[in-house]
Motif scaffolding. Structure first.
Motif, PDB file in Angstrom:
ATOM      1  N   TYR A 210      -4.680 -11.666   0.909  1.00  0.00           N
ATOM      2  CA  TYR A 210      -3.661 -10.913   0.180  1.00  0.00           C
ATOM      3  C   TYR A 210      -3.724  -9.424   0.534  1.00  0.00           C
ATOM      4  O   TYR A 210      -2.688  -8.745   0.584  1.00  0.00           O
ATOM      5  N   ASN A 211      -4.923  -8.912   0.746  1.00  0.00           N
ATOM      6  CA  ASN A 211      -5.047  -7.509   1.132  1.00  0.00           C
ATOM      7  C   ASN A 211      -4.427  -7.249   2.495  1.00  0.00           C
ATOM      8  O   ASN A 211      -3.778  -6.221   2.706  1.00  0.00           O
TER       9      ASN A 211
ATOM     10  N   VAL B 248      -8.211 -13.629  -1.596  1.00  0.00           N
ATOM     11  CA  VAL B 248      -8.046 -12.220  -1.987  1.00  0.00           C
ATOM     12  C   VAL B 248      -8.027 -11.332  -0.740  1.00  0.00           C
ATOM     13  O   VAL B 248      -7.231 -10.389  -0.630  1.00  0.00           O
ATOM     14  N   PHE B 249      -8.899 -11.635   0.215  1.00  0.00           N
ATOM     15  CA  PHE B 249      -8.927 -10.882   1.479  1.00  0.00           C
ATOM     16  C   PHE B 249      -7.591 -11.019   2.213  1.00  0.00           C
ATOM     17  O   PHE B 249      -7.037 -10.031   2.721  1.00  0.00           O
TER      18      PHE B 249
ATOM     19  N   CYS C 112      -7.407   0.590  -3.933  1.00  0.00           N
ATOM     20  CA  CYS C 112      -8.361   0.179  -2.886  1.00  0.00           C
ATOM     21  C   CYS C 112      -9.750  -0.067  -3.476  1.00  0.00           C
ATOM     22  O   CYS C 112     -10.457  -0.988  -3.053  1.00  0.00           O
TER      23      CYS C 112
ATOM     24  N   TYR D  29       0.826  -1.209   0.000  1.00  0.00           N
ATOM     25  CA  TYR D  29       0.000   0.000   0.000  1.00  0.00           C
ATOM     26  C   TYR D  29       0.859   1.257   0.000  1.00  0.00           C
ATOM     27  O   TYR D  29       0.546   2.235  -0.690  1.00  0.00           O
TER      28      TYR D  29
ATOM     29  N   ASN E 193      -0.665  -7.391   2.140  1.00  0.00           N
ATOM     30  CA  ASN E 193      -0.090  -6.286   1.391  1.00  0.00           C
ATOM     31  C   ASN E 193       0.217  -5.076   2.267  1.00  0.00           C
ATOM     32  O   ASN E 193       0.864  -4.132   1.804  1.00  0.00           O
TER      33      ASN E 193
ATOM     34  N   MET F 263      -9.751  -3.524  -5.063  1.00  0.00           N
ATOM     35  CA  MET F 263      -9.859  -4.593  -4.074  1.00  0.00           C
ATOM     36  C   MET F 263     -11.260  -4.664  -3.474  1.00  0.00           C
ATOM     37  O   MET F 263     -11.798  -5.754  -3.238  1.00  0.00           O
TER      38      MET F 263
END
Length: 511
Positions: free
Chosen positions: A457-458, A454-455, A421, A405, A461, A424
């Protein structure tokens, strides 16, 4: 409706053009006298070349002969191309350590280009029908891609060449989503890809065990001692952090958590007991090997994913499992231990006591004024290794982003951070909505797993850069595509079931 095959007496199913082409060149032509003569001349050339120039001539000749069928297979048979892409992404850095010469990353770019070429050809044959790509995820991905392309003209960028090298892993790899979305159209193929993923993850986990208890190979030892900076990052408290077949311990740890999430979703779903037992063993190997990496940021990913899993899939068994897992986690965090891996795991849940985390917070605070005054950022590749290489001495080249980020905010500004954002958010929202609308238990499980990944990975990140390194960047867009693919397959099944209910007497007609 299912497709019914109509068979007429005295007729044979028509062979595909690929099989007819193979028969023409490899059977009809080469079995003729002229074909036999050509093969004999080719064999003589290879033999003489090998005799006078060594085995390398013969090997290179055979490789050259095999390249053209391989390229044809990737373009004409995208299912094969996708499997090859996933395998290459997973073991890309292992090839480099084994001594494969040349820029290996360029192979991934070429493979991506061939898959896109095959996609363009198939769309052209279907009268340029782009309707299959219509979805909120597609729109937001195209917006993100377009903005990254516009970053080439960023007036604050110190180097355009840095953009060229960075765009490959940041945005161009995103195009794999369209290949997967258009190609994956059956549950059986989804199963094949997921089994391949779990198998490759098992290989990586077992290789990490080998590194931990047997030791590094000679090539790996040479790499670890080639630069003092490497040792300072990977040798902590008298213990080497393990990276398995990946580029670094961070990438390894994240790629152990993601298949674990998939295993947990399948275990909780309606699958055969023996499959659940096998996946329990795999998940245990994934998570224990992950501890060898010493990556603290990965330790919080599974609890975070399980929390969302409990919210989306609320039931009494899930509630009991969540409570048991929470108690186990609390005990593991606070239990006294002399094990270096567990001690490092425990520090992930006490970030305010960690010097590394405190330093990162200071760096982020220091860079905030720059982010606020540069809405488009300093350009792709302006920080980290690319910044040092292409713009040495610049303000951003010495800044360590340490977060996906933060890197987006610094390199692409507040506009880029907002779009990232938004992307995502749309992906997660679509995944959750699709999950609640789906009926098929198997497809619903796969959709839930991809949404949770995916969640995760967020979350990943934030402490690290989770989405710019192979294989995570390739697999991420594969997982995003599966969110859409599973929903469409489920809708097709629901529609077929509804039609059968309306016309129960409808049976396949065989002539």
């Amino acid at each position: 409706m299912s497709e019914f095959q109509v068979i007429v007496n005295g007729s044979k199913p028509k062979a595909s053009w690929g099989k007819r082409l193979a028969k023409l060149y490899f059977v009809d032509k080469l079995s003729a006298p002229a074909g036999i003569a050509i093969l004999m001349v080719a064999a003589g050339i290879i033999g003489l070349g090998t005799a006078y120039n060594g085995t390398s001539f013969g090997i290179l000749t055979l490789v050259a002969i095999g390249v053209f069928p391989l390229l044809h297979g990737i373009v004409s048979y995208p299912k094969f191309g996708i499997i090859l892409q996933l395998i290459m992404a997973y073991f890309l850095f292992m090839l480099g350590r084994l001594g494969v010469p040349g820029p290996i990353g360029t192979l991934m770019d070429g493979l991506q280009a061939l898959l896109l070429l095959g996609l363009a050809i198939r769309i052209k044959r279907n009268d340029n029908n782009w309707a299959y790509f219509k979805s909120p995820i597609t729109k937001v991905l195209l917006i993100w891609l377009g903005y990254n392309l516009l970053e080439f003209g960023n007036p604050f960028a110190e180097s355009r060449l840095a953009w060229v090298f960075t765009i490959r892993t940041v945005a161009i790899v995103l195009l794999g989503y369209f290949v997967h979305l258009y190609t994956i159209r059956s549950v059986s193929y989804i199963r094949t890809l997921l089994k391949l993923w779990l198998f490759m993850s098992l290989i990586a986990a077992l290789y990490a065990y080998k590194q931990e208890y047997i030791g590094f190979s000679d090539v790996e030892n040479a790499y670890l001692h080639s630069d003092p900076a490497i040792a300072s990052l990977l040798f902590i408290a008298g213990h080497w952090r393990k990276f398995s077949t990946f580029s670094d311990p961070v990438s390894f740890s994240y790629n152990m958590v993601m298949p674990t999430i998939l295993c947990i979703c399948i275990i909780a779903g309606k699958f055969k007991p023996w499959k659940k037992v096998a996946l329990m063993i795999c998940a245990g190997l994934y998570m224990t090997s992950m501890l060898f990496s010493g990556t603290r940021g990965a330790n919080v990913l599974l609890p975070a994913a399980l929390l969302l899993f409990a919210i989306l899939n609320y039931s009494k068994p899930v509630l009991v499992f969540t409570c048991v897992a929470a108690v186990f986690l609390v005990v593991l965090i606070n239990i006294p231990t002399g094990n270096a891996n567990i001690q490092r795991f425990q520090t992930a849940f006490r970030p305010n006591n960690d010097d590394s985390y405190i330093l990162r917070k200071r760096n982020q605070k220091r860079i905030q004024p720059y982010i606020l005054t540069h809405p488009m950022g300093g350009g792709l590749g302006s920080t980290g290794d690319w910044g040092k290489k292409f713009a040495p001495g610049s303000f951003l080249s010495s800044f360590p982003p340490d977060s996906g980020y933060i890197r987006v905010a610094v390199e692409e500004g507040s506009i880029g951070l907002f779009l990232f954002c938004l992307m995502m958010f749309v992906i997660l929202k679509t995944g959750i909505n699709n999950y609640y609308q789906m009926k098929d238990p198997e497809l619903k499980t796969y959709c839930l797993a991809m949404t949770l990944i995916v969640f995760a990975y967020n979350i990943a990140n934030f402490p690290q850069e989770a989405l710019v390194q192979y294989p995570s960047n390739v697999f991420f867009y594969f997982e995003v595509a599966l969110i859409e693919v599973t929903f469409r397959l489920d809708q097709a099944k629901q529609k077929e079931k509804l039609q059968l209910e309306k016309t129960p007497s409808l049976l396949p007609q065989v002539i």
